[in-house]
Design an enzyme around this catalytic site. Sequence first.
Site, PDB file in Angstrom:
ATOM      1  N   ALA A 114      41.408  16.605  54.004  1.00 36.79           N
ATOM      2  CA  ALA A 114      42.469  16.521  55.020  1.00 36.79           C
ATOM      3  C   ALA A 114      42.001  16.943  56.406  1.00 36.79           C
ATOM      4  O   ALA A 114      42.820  17.175  57.293  1.00 36.79           O
ATOM      5  CB  ALA A 114      43.666  17.370  54.587  1.00 36.79           C
TER       6      ALA A 114
ATOM      7  N   GLU B 267      35.336  12.228  59.359  1.00 33.84           N
ATOM      8  CA  GLU B 267      34.046  12.570  59.988  1.00 33.84           C
ATOM      9  C   GLU B 267      33.029  12.968  58.911  1.00 33.84           C
ATOM     10  O   GLU B 267      31.859  12.580  58.972  1.00 33.84           O
ATOM     11  CB  GLU B 267      34.247  13.704  61.000  1.00 33.84           C
ATOM     12  CG  GLU B 267      35.113  13.256  62.175  1.00 33.84           C
ATOM     13  CD  GLU B 267      35.326  14.333  63.215  1.00 33.84           C
ATOM     14  OE1 GLU B 267      35.798  15.433  62.840  1.00 33.84           O
ATOM     15  OE2 GLU B 267      35.033  14.078  64.402  1.00 33.84           O
TER      16      GLU B 267
ATOM     17  N   ARG C 197      44.067  20.694  50.079  1.00 25.97           N
ATOM     18  CA  ARG C 197      43.696  19.285  50.256  1.00 25.97           C
ATOM     19  C   ARG C 197      42.277  19.163  50.823  1.00 25.97           C
ATOM     20  O   ARG C 197      41.959  18.277  51.604  1.00 25.97           O
ATOM     21  CB  ARG C 197      44.703  18.553  51.148  1.00 25.97           C
ATOM     22  CG  ARG C 197      46.162  18.657  50.681  1.00 25.97           C
ATOM     23  CD  ARG C 197      46.345  18.305  49.202  1.00 25.97           C
ATOM     24  NE  ARG C 197      47.742  18.374  48.792  1.00 25.97           N
ATOM     25  CZ  ARG C 197      48.244  19.309  47.959  1.00 25.97           C
ATOM     26  NH1 ARG C 197      47.455  20.249  47.444  1.00 25.97           N
ATOM     27  NH2 ARG C 197      49.511  19.271  47.622  1.00 25.97           N
TER      28      ARG C 197
ATOM     29  N   GLU D  12      44.378  12.820  64.968  1.00 27.17           N
ATOM     30  CA  GLU D  12      44.179  13.815  66.024  1.00 27.17           C
ATOM     31  C   GLU D  12      45.192  13.653  67.160  1.00 27.17           C
ATOM     32  O   GLU D  12      45.760  14.622  67.656  1.00 27.17           O
ATOM     33  CB  GLU D  12      42.746  13.721  66.578  1.00 27.17           C
ATOM     34  CG  GLU D  12      41.698  14.441  65.737  1.00 27.17           C
ATOM     35  CD  GLU D  12      41.178  13.633  64.555  1.00 27.17           C
ATOM     36  OE1 GLU D  12      41.778  12.594  64.224  1.00 27.17           O
ATOM     37  OE2 GLU D  12      40.176  14.055  63.968  1.00 27.17           O
TER      38      GLU D  12
ATOM     39  N   GLY E 112      36.152  16.365  66.737  1.00 28.62           N
ATOM     40  CA  GLY E 112      35.091  17.301  67.143  1.00 28.62           C
ATOM     41  C   GLY E 112      33.926  17.330  66.179  1.00 28.62           C
ATOM     42  O   GLY E 112      32.978  18.079  66.362  1.00 28.62           O
TER      43      GLY E 112
HETATM   44  C1  1HE Z   1      46.126  21.972  55.018  1.00 28.21           C
HETATM   45  C2  1HE Z   1      45.648  20.783  55.616  1.00 28.21           C
HETATM   46  C3  1HE Z   1      44.882  20.912  56.790  1.00 28.21           C
HETATM   47  C4  1HE Z   1      46.805  20.255  53.886  1.00 28.21           C
HETATM   48  N1  1HE Z   1      44.637  22.153  57.249  1.00 28.21           N
HETATM   49  N2  1HE Z   1      45.840  23.165  55.518  1.00 28.21           N
HETATM   50  N3  1HE Z   1      44.343  16.707  59.448  1.00 28.21           N
HETATM   51  C5  1HE Z   1      45.613  16.246  59.303  1.00 28.21           C
HETATM   52  O1  1HE Z   1      46.355  16.081  60.231  1.00 28.21           O
HETATM   53  C6  1HE Z   1      46.078  16.018  57.872  1.00 28.21           C
HETATM   54  C7  1HE Z   1      46.979  17.180  57.454  1.00 28.21           C
HETATM   55  N4  1HE Z   1      47.417  17.108  56.065  1.00 28.21           N
HETATM   56  C8  1HE Z   1      48.328  16.220  55.625  1.00 28.21           C
HETATM   57  O2  1HE Z   1      48.771  15.327  56.320  1.00 28.21           O
HETATM   58  C9  1HE Z   1      48.790  16.366  54.210  1.00 28.21           C
HETATM   59  O3  1HE Z   1      48.516  17.719  53.786  1.00 28.21           O
HETATM   60  C10 1HE Z   1      48.115  15.401  53.205  1.00 28.21           C
HETATM   61  C11 1HE Z   1      48.664  13.984  53.435  1.00 28.21           C
HETATM   62  C12 1HE Z   1      46.608  15.400  53.316  1.00 28.21           C
HETATM   63  C13 1HE Z   1      48.465  15.838  51.754  1.00 28.21           C
HETATM   64  O4  1HE Z   1      49.895  15.928  51.635  1.00 28.21           O
HETATM   65  P1  1HE Z   1      50.509  16.746  50.434  1.00 28.21           P
HETATM   66  O5  1HE Z   1      51.995  16.538  50.475  1.00 28.21           O
HETATM   67  O6  1HE Z   1      49.792  16.428  49.164  1.00 28.21           O
HETATM   68  O7  1HE Z   1      50.162  18.302  50.704  1.00 28.21           O
HETATM   69  P2  1HE Z   1      50.850  19.320  51.735  1.00 28.21           P
HETATM   70  O8  1HE Z   1      52.095  19.877  51.130  1.00 28.21           O
HETATM   71  O9  1HE Z   1      50.957  18.768  53.090  1.00 28.21           O
HETATM   72  O10 1HE Z   1      49.738  20.484  51.797  1.00 28.21           O
HETATM   73  C14 1HE Z   1      49.392  21.211  50.641  1.00 28.21           C
HETATM   74  C15 1HE Z   1      48.694  22.458  51.109  1.00 28.21           C
HETATM   75  O11 1HE Z   1      47.472  22.082  51.748  1.00 28.21           O
HETATM   76  C16 1HE Z   1      49.485  23.223  52.132  1.00 28.21           C
HETATM   77  O12 1HE Z   1      49.141  24.592  52.008  1.00 28.21           O
HETATM   78  P3  1HE Z   1      50.152  25.663  51.331  1.00 28.21           P
HETATM   79  O13 1HE Z   1      49.431  26.956  51.425  1.00 28.21           O
HETATM   80  O14 1HE Z   1      51.414  25.573  52.133  1.00 28.21           O
HETATM   81  O15 1HE Z   1      50.342  25.168  49.907  1.00 28.21           O
HETATM   82  C17 1HE Z   1      48.942  22.709  53.444  1.00 28.21           C
HETATM   83  O16 1HE Z   1      49.120  23.588  54.509  1.00 28.21           O
HETATM   84  C18 1HE Z   1      47.494  22.552  53.084  1.00 28.21           C
HETATM   85  N5  1HE Z   1      46.823  21.595  53.959  1.00 28.21           N
HETATM   86  N6  1HE Z   1      46.095  19.731  54.905  1.00 28.21           N
HETATM   87  C19 1HE Z   1      45.110  23.227  56.617  1.00 28.21           C
HETATM   88  N7  1HE Z   1      44.350  19.857  57.419  1.00 28.21           N
HETATM   89  C20 1HE Z   1      36.491  19.000  64.195  1.00 28.21           C
HETATM   90  S1  1HE Z   1      37.951  18.433  64.775  1.00 28.21           S
HETATM   91  C21 1HE Z   1      38.715  17.585  63.493  1.00 28.21           C
HETATM   92  C22 1HE Z   1      40.164  17.358  63.856  1.00 28.21           C
HETATM   93  C23 1HE Z   1      40.971  16.981  62.674  1.00 28.21           C
HETATM   94  O17 1HE Z   1      40.507  16.940  61.543  1.00 28.21           O
HETATM   95  S2  1HE Z   1      42.601  16.614  62.997  1.00 28.21           S
HETATM   96  C24 1HE Z   1      43.227  16.050  61.490  1.00 28.21           C
HETATM   97  C25 1HE Z   1      43.787  17.170  60.660  1.00 28.21           C
END
Ligand code: 1HE
Length: 265
Positions: free
Chosen positions: A69, A121, A32, A141, A149
């Site tokens: 994401a 961001e 993502r 977050e 961050g």
């Molecule tokens: C990821 C990430 C990720 C997906 N880091 N691997 N960001 C978040 O809290 C958002 C996290 N992601 C989600 O809520 C969902 O993945 C989505 C709504 C974006 C998409 O959902 P979906 O159902 O299409 O995909 P999925 O099944 O959740 O994920 C598919 C794959 O992408 C899966 O990997 P796989 O190897 O198991 O297939 C997930 O692990 C991977 N994936 N999002 C790592 N974020 C400088 S500080 C900034 C602080 C932040 O950004 S906090 C917010 C983080």
Amino acid sequence: MTALDDLPLTNLGVAMDADGIATVTLNRADKRNALNAATVEELVALFSAIPRAGVRAVVLRAEGSHFCAGLDLVEHLNADRTPAEFMQLCLRWHEAFNKMEYSGVPIIAALKGAVVGGGLELASAVHIRVADATTYFALPEGQRGLFTGGGATIRVADLVGKARMIDMMLTGRIYKGAEAVSVGLCQYLVDDSEAKAMEIARAVAANTPLANFAVCSAISHMQNMSALDAAYAESMVAGIVNTQAQARGRLAAFADKTGARVRPD
Ligand code: 1HE
């Protein structure tokens, strides 16, 4: 062959057309487009090179159905970083996003799906944001036990104001559609964000590069200054831009009535 072709990119793609429009693609759709440390380094390298590669405008787009994401949470879990290590990582995010915001080259983001956390961001570091009906914005977050961050406290707060940003971080509130436009998270809401972003990039590329450089660097710099210093800096930038040779033909076209008029229809 441009300087951009030589960059060793894996998580990003870049292609420049004959008009100098560079399309930059986030290429980790299977994750993502989460931002791991390697992607951030690629952003630093790419957006360091873009201002010197003859690029007139950038369209930033993503593979897959989500723009970005945010922080790669799995890499972060596995790396088990110390506070100092995570601070250093954040400084690389800032390096990348500052390269974008202050580049002087207009960047237009074609958004879709999740634009969340660090993905927001990233989006807030570009100059124009175009959303489609699938696009949604959030700062999850708080729910993850994290804090922004990658500059959200500066850029997202600038876009939506402090109160909305705090609400987004505390409650996980999601903005989409017309409401996202009205709070300032994006400027366009269309059926096809990529087509619109490209249309905007082409229109913007028709401006003089020097005027675009000033718009896409000076305004951001001036926001960091006192009003007194910003006014002085503005007069200097206007002194340079408004006397450029490339503007003379445009001014002459207005004077001889062949130049376009600014009218709403
Ligand atoms: C990821 C990430 C990720 C997906 N880091 N691997 N960001 C978040 O809290 C958002 C996290 N992601 C989600 O809520 C969902 O993945 C989505 C709504 C974006 C998409 O959902 P979906 O159902 O299409 O995909 P999925 O099944 O959740 O994920 C598919 C794959 O992408 C899966 O990997 P796989 O190897 O198991 O297939 C997930 O692990 C991977 N994936 N999002 C790592 N974020 C400088 S500080 C900034 C602080 C932040 O950004 S906090 C917010 C983080």
